[in-house]
Each structure stands twice: as C-alpha cells, then as structure tokens.
Design an enzyme around this catalytic site. Sequence first.
Site, PDB file in Angstrom:
ATOM      1  N   TYR A  54       0.827  -1.198   0.000  1.00 43.73           N
ATOM      2  CA  TYR A  54       0.000   0.000   0.000  1.00 43.73           C
ATOM      3  C   TYR A  54       0.868   1.259   0.000  1.00 43.73           C
ATOM      4  O   TYR A  54       1.656   1.494   0.919  1.00 43.73           O
ATOM      5  CB  TYR A  54      -0.928   0.015   1.206  1.00 43.73           C
ATOM      6  CG  TYR A  54      -1.983  -1.084   1.213  1.00 43.73           C
ATOM      7  CD1 TYR A  54      -2.209  -1.874   0.082  1.00 43.73           C
ATOM      8  CD2 TYR A  54      -2.755  -1.328   2.337  1.00 43.73           C
ATOM      9  CE1 TYR A  54      -3.164  -2.865   0.085  1.00 43.73           C
ATOM     10  CE2 TYR A  54      -3.720  -2.322   2.349  1.00 43.73           C
ATOM     11  CZ  TYR A  54      -3.921  -3.099   1.222  1.00 43.73           C
ATOM     12  OH  TYR A  54      -4.868  -4.087   1.239  1.00 43.73           O
ATOM     13  N   SER A 150      -4.934 -14.180   1.498  1.00 38.98           N
ATOM     14  CA  SER A 150      -5.877 -13.268   0.863  1.00 38.98           C
ATOM     15  C   SER A 150      -6.074 -13.679  -0.591  1.00 38.98           C
ATOM     16  O   SER A 150      -5.097 -13.796  -1.338  1.00 38.98           O
ATOM     17  CB  SER A 150      -5.369 -11.824   0.930  1.00 38.98           C
ATOM     18  OG  SER A 150      -6.288 -10.936   0.311  1.00 38.98           O
ATOM     19  N   ALA A 209     -17.847  -2.460  -3.213  1.00 36.43           N
ATOM     20  CA  ALA A 209     -17.472  -2.694  -4.618  1.00 36.43           C
ATOM     21  C   ALA A 209     -16.865  -1.437  -5.233  1.00 36.43           C
ATOM     22  O   ALA A 209     -17.309  -0.952  -6.278  1.00 36.43           O
ATOM     23  CB  ALA A 209     -18.680  -3.168  -5.422  1.00 36.43           C
ATOM     24  N   GLU A 294     -20.197   7.371   9.351  1.00 36.24           N
ATOM     25  CA  GLU A 294     -21.346   6.901   8.567  1.00 36.24           C
ATOM     26  C   GLU A 294     -21.334   5.386   8.422  1.00 36.24           C
ATOM     27  O   GLU A 294     -22.355   4.720   8.629  1.00 36.24           O
ATOM     28  CB  GLU A 294     -21.337   7.527   7.174  1.00 36.24           C
ATOM     29  CG  GLU A 294     -22.476   7.009   6.293  1.00 36.24           C
ATOM     30  CD  GLU A 294     -22.389   7.460   4.845  1.00 36.24           C
ATOM     31  OE1 GLU A 294     -23.004   6.794   3.994  1.00 36.24           O
ATOM     32  OE2 GLU A 294     -21.699   8.460   4.578  1.00 36.24           O
TER      33      GLU A 294
END
Length: 322
Positions: A54, A150, A209, A294
């Site tokens: 990352y 993963s 997604a 949220e």
Amino acid sequence: MKYNNLGKAGIKVSEISLGSWLTFGNQLDTEGVKQTMRTAYEHGINFFDNAEAYANGLSESLMGMAIKEYRREDLVISTKIFWGGKGPNDLGVSRKHLLEGIWNSLKRLQLDYVDLIFCHRPDPTTPIEETVFAMDYIIRNGLALYWGTSEWSAKQLEEAYTIADKRNLIPPSMEQPQYNMFVREKVEKEFLPLYQKYGLGLTTFSPLASGLLTGKYNEGIPENSRLAKFKGLKDDLEKDGLLSSKNIEKVKRLSKIANDLGATMAQLAIAWILKNPHVSTVIIGASRPEQVIENVKATEVKDKLTEDVMLEIENILDNKPL
C-alpha cells in the site's frame, strides 16, 4: 460495536475494521491518518488493516506514527506480504520474501510484532509447503500472532491445512477475500466446507465494490470519485462486469430499501455483509472521519435486516451462488 472471534481463534476483532488501501499515503497525510484512526477507535474499531504494497510502504509508515497514541494491547494490526519491490525476490510468498517482508513492515510500523500477517495472494512460483513452513517460523518467533491468506482458493487453503497438520505446523487462521453484494461465490459457496472443518475466519474487503454500492455512480462517474482518480479501479470493475447498467439498476432499487430503513446505501451494503455469520470483520476504507462515522452506523442497520428485508434484497440481487 460487536467484537467477533477470528474464526475459531481466540483473538477478537471489531465487526467493522479500517483498511488503509488507496487512502493512507495516497489521499491522507500524517494528520489525516491520525484523525481517521482516532475517529475509528473512538467508535469501537480495534482492527486496522495494512500491507507492504500500500502506497509502496508509506501506508505502513503513516500508520506506525499514528498508533503511538494507543496502548498496543488495544489494537489489532495486520500487514500483508507479496508485493515488496522490483527485485526478483521482492515478489511472492517465498521464505526469503516473507521474512524480509515482515522485517521491513515491522520497521515501517515501528512495532515488535503484528497481530495478523497475510499472504497477500497465492504464489504459483513457490510451493505451498515452503510458505507454510515460513509462516510457522514467523509465528513461533513472535513476529506475528496469527497468519492467513488473501484471495486464495479453497483448494490452496486445503493444501495449506493438510501440510500444517502433517508437519505439525501452525495452520492459517483467516482468509481475506473480496465480498459484497455483487461478489459472493467464494465466501458463500467455495469456502463453505472450510468454516466448520477448520474454523476459518474472514476479514472481508471491498464491501462497497469500489464505491459502486454507495449509489454515487448511479448517474455516471463524478470527477472527484475514486474511480475517476484511480483508473485501475475502473478498469478492474469493467473487466469483472461489475460496472454494468444492470448492476447500476440494482443499486437504484436497493437504495429505495435503504431509504425505507432510514439508512444510506453504503450502510445497507455493509450491514448485509454483517449478517453473514462466517464474516469476522468487514474492512472499510475512509478518506475522512465522517465516512468512518457513517459506515460504523451499519451496525445499527444490521438489526433492521429482518428475514423479509433480506429476501427482498435477494430478489433484487438475483445472484445467490447455487
């Protein structure tokens, strides 16, 4: 916030966790990372997911600076090893790269150990036996506490478990697959035998997604959106057939259900994943604290997803693995 065991392992992770892909180092600087992680922690999140790839390691460095604010025992920190650089031995999950990768990750994170280490992808050039032996060494030497994979297949995982059992090695505890309303086959069908047989835990990623399940692409791709900023994401969605008019129409119909429940489309999408008992935690991404707040509210929406609502969602999706 609910805390789940990672499969049959004793460690507990918040049912919603925060990932750093595409945000830490790409959209967030040191102060932004600190604010986002602080908000997540204040709302009950204890698991923070990272990877050596990352932002070419910058994501781990930024997280390493941010986590100094917390007691180490209160956090669950992960990294994933596969893409470490451009050299011939900087790619994959060989013993050499796994060990060098975890040493480098720990330096960037400024930690003595990570809680979870993942093989970021399967490596066709390395025998799975070598990988299992290397992960066993990493765990036994205290560089990580649990290991997993993963985007491995059930067949590859089965081989890893068989090798671990035969050689008396520490087996994988978790898998990190993509899982959302449009990507369901692996979690809901392929992995089914592994949950009960081995107690496999799941730390799922891409719940929205790549933003498709937020509804923000219903009328096209906004200029400031992730799909506009990261061309590779758009290409991947189109290649996988996810960014289709059919799916956009489904999101529009799902948005009505979310509205009726007093929720956002994103909250509904995350809550739907939380209803799956095999999912230990859902990894969300956030580029600002408000997004964390949220998304965490999905834990409240989950309780509103009755059997009738879930059936209504299923009828719209019409993609349940057979």
